[in-house]
Design a protein around this motif. Structure first.
Motif, PDB file in Angstrom:
ATOM      1  N   LYS A 140       0.822  -1.206   0.000  1.00 23.29           N
ATOM      2  CA  LYS A 140       0.000   0.000   0.000  1.00 23.29           C
ATOM      3  C   LYS A 140       0.866   1.270   0.000  1.00 23.29           C
ATOM      4  CE  LYS A 140      -4.423   1.284   2.070  1.00 23.29           C
ATOM      5  NZ  LYS A 140      -5.374   0.968   3.127  1.00 23.29           N
ATOM      6  N   TRP A 141       2.147   1.110   0.324  1.00 28.11           N
ATOM      7  CA  TRP A 141       3.017   2.281   0.337  1.00 28.11           C
ATOM      8  C   TRP A 141       3.141   2.841  -1.080  1.00 28.11           C
ATOM      9  CZ3 TRP A 141       7.604  -0.319   3.404  1.00 28.11           C
ATOM     10  CH2 TRP A 141       7.228  -0.449   4.740  1.00 28.11           C
ATOM     11  N   PRO A 142       3.350   4.163  -1.204  1.00 22.48           N
ATOM     12  CA  PRO A 142       3.591   4.730  -2.539  1.00 22.48           C
ATOM     13  C   PRO A 142       4.782   4.029  -3.206  1.00 22.48           C
ATOM     14  CG  PRO A 142       3.251   6.467  -0.927  1.00 22.48           C
ATOM     15  CD  PRO A 142       3.339   5.181  -0.153  1.00 22.48           C
ATOM     16  N   VAL A 143       4.729   3.936  -4.521  1.00 20.89           N
ATOM     17  CA  VAL A 143       5.748   3.180  -5.258  1.00 20.89           C
ATOM     18  C   VAL A 143       7.163   3.694  -4.975  1.00 20.89           C
ATOM     19  CG1 VAL A 143       6.548   2.621  -7.581  1.00 20.89           C
ATOM     20  CG2 VAL A 143       4.140   2.455  -7.035  1.00 20.89           C
ATOM     21  N   GLU A 144       7.303   5.005  -4.862  1.00 16.74           N
ATOM     22  CA  GLU A 144       8.626   5.574  -4.607  1.00 16.74           C
ATOM     23  C   GLU A 144       9.161   5.122  -3.235  1.00 16.74           C
ATOM     24  OE1 GLU A 144      10.860   6.950  -6.309  1.00 16.74           O
ATOM     25  OE2 GLU A 144      12.172   7.682  -4.709  1.00 16.74           O
ATOM     26  N   ILE A 145       8.264   5.066  -2.256  1.00 20.00           N
ATOM     27  CA  ILE A 145       8.669   4.606  -0.910  1.00 20.00           C
ATOM     28  C   ILE A 145       9.046   3.122  -0.977  1.00 20.00           C
ATOM     29  CG2 ILE A 145       7.920   4.299   1.507  1.00 20.00           C
ATOM     30  CD1 ILE A 145       8.045   7.219   0.723  1.00 20.00           C
ATOM     31  N   GLN A 146       8.270   2.339  -1.725  1.00 19.80           N
ATOM     32  CA  GLN A 146       8.594   0.910  -1.889  1.00 19.80           C
ATOM     33  C   GLN A 146       9.994   0.764  -2.480  1.00 19.80           C
ATOM     34  OE1 GLN A 146       5.669  -1.383  -4.087  1.00 19.80           O
ATOM     35  NE2 GLN A 146       3.964  -0.321  -3.143  1.00 19.80           N
ATOM     36  N   ARG A 147      10.253   1.550  -3.524  1.00 21.96           N
ATOM     37  CA  ARG A 147      11.549   1.453  -4.204  1.00 21.96           C
ATOM     38  C   ARG A 147      12.693   1.750  -3.220  1.00 21.96           C
ATOM     39  NH1 ARG A 147      15.242   4.603  -6.631  1.00 21.96           N
ATOM     40  NH2 ARG A 147      14.177   6.502  -5.985  1.00 21.96           N
ATOM     41  N   ARG A 148      12.499   2.819  -2.423  1.00 19.46           N
ATOM     42  CA  ARG A 148      13.550   3.192  -1.456  1.00 19.46           C
ATOM     43  C   ARG A 148      13.773   2.097  -0.416  1.00 19.46           C
ATOM     44  NH1 ARG A 148      11.966   9.291   0.169  1.00 19.46           N
ATOM     45  NH2 ARG A 148      11.735  10.086  -1.935  1.00 19.46           N
ATOM     46  N   HIS A 149      12.680   1.489   0.041  1.00 17.70           N
ATOM     47  CA  HIS A 149      12.818   0.426   1.045  1.00 17.70           C
ATOM     48  C   HIS A 149      13.545  -0.784   0.469  1.00 17.70           C
ATOM     49  CE1 HIS A 149      10.737   1.405   4.865  1.00 17.70           C
ATOM     50  NE2 HIS A 149      10.312   2.403   4.125  1.00 17.70           N
ATOM     51  N   PHE A 150      13.159  -1.184  -0.734  1.00 15.95           N
ATOM     52  CA  PHE A 150      13.843  -2.324  -1.362  1.00 15.95           C
ATOM     53  C   PHE A 150      15.336  -2.006  -1.521  1.00 15.95           C
ATOM     54  CE2 PHE A 150       9.644  -3.828  -3.209  1.00 15.95           C
ATOM     55  CZ  PHE A 150       9.659  -5.037  -2.544  1.00 15.95           C
ATOM     56  N   ARG A 151      15.639  -0.771  -1.937  1.00 13.25           N
ATOM     57  CA  ARG A 151      17.038  -0.412  -2.154  1.00 13.25           C
ATOM     58  C   ARG A 151      17.815  -0.452  -0.842  1.00 13.25           C
ATOM     59  NH1 ARG A 151      18.085   5.255  -4.856  1.00 13.25           N
ATOM     60  NH2 ARG A 151      17.452   5.908  -2.794  1.00 13.25           N
ATOM     61  N   ARG A 152      17.190   0.108   0.206  1.00  8.80           N
ATOM     62  CA  ARG A 152      17.856   0.131   1.520  1.00  8.80           C
ATOM     63  C   ARG A 152      18.126  -1.297   2.012  1.00  8.80           C
ATOM     64  NH1 ARG A 152      15.962  -0.408   6.268  1.00  8.80           N
ATOM     65  NH2 ARG A 152      13.779  -0.175   5.670  1.00  8.80           N
ATOM     66  N   ILE A 153      17.132  -2.161   1.863  1.00  7.61           N
ATOM     67  CA  ILE A 153      17.300  -3.546   2.344  1.00  7.61           C
ATOM     68  C   ILE A 153      18.394  -4.252   1.539  1.00  7.61           C
ATOM     69  CG2 ILE A 153      16.167  -5.797   2.624  1.00  7.61           C
ATOM     70  CD1 ILE A 153      13.468  -4.175   2.842  1.00  7.61           C
ATOM     71  N   LEU A 154      18.349  -4.089   0.218  1.00  5.89           N
ATOM     72  CA  LEU A 154      19.344  -4.763  -0.625  1.00  5.89           C
ATOM     73  C   LEU A 154      20.752  -4.243  -0.321  1.00  5.89           C
ATOM     74  CD1 LEU A 154      19.684  -6.909  -2.878  1.00  5.89           C
ATOM     75  CD2 LEU A 154      19.619  -5.043  -4.518  1.00  5.89           C
ATOM     76  N   ASN A 155      20.865  -2.929  -0.161  1.00  8.08           N
ATOM     77  CA  ASN A 155      22.179  -2.359   0.166  1.00  8.08           C
ATOM     78  C   ASN A 155      22.700  -2.918   1.486  1.00  8.08           C
ATOM     79  OD1 ASN A 155      22.347  -0.864  -2.131  1.00  8.08           O
ATOM     80  ND2 ASN A 155      21.577   1.022  -1.221  1.00  8.08           N
ATOM     81  N   SER A 156      21.781  -3.041   2.443  1.00  9.89           N
ATOM     82  CA  SER A 156      22.212  -3.559   3.749  1.00  9.89           C
ATOM     83  C   SER A 156      22.639  -5.031   3.618  1.00  9.89           C
ATOM     84  CB  SER A 156      21.079  -3.337   4.746  1.00  9.89           C
ATOM     85  OG  SER A 156      20.771  -4.478   5.426  1.00  9.89           O
ATOM     86  N   LEU A 157      21.925  -5.804   2.824  1.00 13.16           N
ATOM     87  CA  LEU A 157      22.306  -7.208   2.621  1.00 13.16           C
ATOM     88  C   LEU A 157      23.666  -7.304   1.926  1.00 13.16           C
ATOM     89  CD1 LEU A 157      18.869  -8.733   1.482  1.00 13.16           C
ATOM     90  CD2 LEU A 157      20.006  -9.061   3.669  1.00 13.16           C
ATOM     91  N   ARG A 158      23.878  -6.424   0.954  1.00 12.91           N
ATOM     92  CA  ARG A 158      25.154  -6.444   0.228  1.00 12.91           C
ATOM     93  C   ARG A 158      26.302  -6.037   1.147  1.00 12.91           C
ATOM     94  NH1 ARG A 158      22.955  -4.103  -5.613  1.00 12.91           N
ATOM     95  NH2 ARG A 158      22.809  -6.136  -6.618  1.00 12.91           N
ATOM     96  N   SER A 159      26.055  -5.070   2.026  1.00 10.94           N
ATOM     97  CA  SER A 159      27.101  -4.655   2.976  1.00 10.94           C
ATOM     98  C   SER A 159      27.453  -5.795   3.903  1.00 10.94           C
ATOM     99  CB  SER A 159      26.611  -3.474   3.843  1.00 10.94           C
ATOM    100  OG  SER A 159      26.202  -2.433   3.039  1.00 10.94           O
ATOM    101  N   LEU A 160      26.411  -6.490   4.381  1.00 11.14           N
ATOM    102  CA  LEU A 160      26.642  -7.620   5.270  1.00 11.14           C
ATOM    103  C   LEU A 160      27.481  -8.689   4.587  1.00 11.14           C
ATOM    104  CD1 LEU A 160      23.206  -8.190   7.019  1.00 11.14           C
ATOM    105  CD2 LEU A 160      25.361  -7.622   8.120  1.00 11.14           C
TER     106      LEU A 160
END
Lengths: 111, 137
Positions: free
Chosen positions: B114-134
């Motif tokens: 239900k989140w706006p698409v732009e917010i979804q995109r930012r969340h996915f990016r943040r999660i992926l970046n954090s996984l890649r850092s780990l």
């Protein structure tokens, strides 16, 4: 400009016109399928199936910015008994309005 | 390289959206339209991240995790070696989710449809970046 057109503009800013167009095509297919399925359920009532299809169409409608449709599907998902001849007609009207908005948006954006 | 993402969602438009986000972030994506097909993908090909819808026909997101987990527990050399990072992508509220205990999956994020698409995109990016850092660490 209505909510669907505004939402499609926002999508185009975040994604791009090609992806938005693909989402529109997918949604248009879903509309046709949903019309057939809901009509079937008016005769052959199946609460679980109605709730599930409403849930799916609620998400898809929201994705495309069809807020009134999303609200209608939300109410039917919560109470499948709200799928009646009257609510079905309202659904068809809202689908038609949505398709008009999509057509206008496509004309404005040349897709 | 952390770049293989599997999207399991019965909604075609949602799959399209998520695949677009992840491909933009340099991932190669695969998709499955239900939990059964998704299970086969998980059991046959190595993935780096799973994006999973919760409410699906046939078997739900939760049942998909339990099914694959139970199969992998019986396999001598499972394709998933360490818990697969899993992002829940659903319109079910986080409070309402009953997350199963699994050995082979670890819930690392939640994105609400239900989140706006732009917010979804930012969340996915943040999660992926954090996984890649780990992974890099």
């Amino acid at each position: 400009m209505n909510s669907t057109m505004q939402h499609l503009n926002e999508l185009a800013n975040t994604l791009n016109l090609i992806v938005v167009e693909e989402l529109i095509v997918i949604y248009s297919e879903q509309i046709e399928e949903a019309k057939r399925e809901f009509k079937k359920y008016l005769i052959d009532f199946q609460a679980d199936q109605i709730a599930f299809l409403s849930h799916k169409m609620k998400s898809s409608s929201r994705n495309i910015g069809a807020i009134e449709l999303a609200e209608l599907f939300d109410s039917i998902e919560k109470n499948p008994l709200l799928l009646t001849e009257m609510s079905y007609k309202r659904m068809l009207t809202l689908f038609a309005n949505c398709q008009t908005s999509i057509k206008e948006w496509r004309l404005l954006n040349g897709t | 390289m952390f770049n293989k993402a599997l999207v399991i969602d019965d909604d075609k438009a949602s799959r399209k959206l998520v695949q677009y986000f992840f491909e933009k972030m340099g991932c190669v994506t695969a998709e499955a339209s239900d939990g059964e097909l998704g299970s086969l993908c998980l059991l046959n090909e190595e993935q780096n991240v799973l994006i999973l819808d919760w409410r699906m026909p046939k078997i739900s997101g939760s049942e998909t995790l339990i099914l694959v987990d139970s199969i992998l527990r019986q396999v001598r050399n499972p394709i998933i070696q360490s818990p697969l990072p899993t992002i829940l992508y659903t319109s079910v509220l986080l409070d309402e989710l009953e997350l199963p205990e699994t050995k082979y999956f670890k819930i690392k994020g939640y994105v609400h449809k239900k989140w706006p698409v732009e917010i979804q995109r930012r969340h996915f990016r943040r999660i992926l970046n954090s996984l890649r850092s780990l992974e890099a660490a």
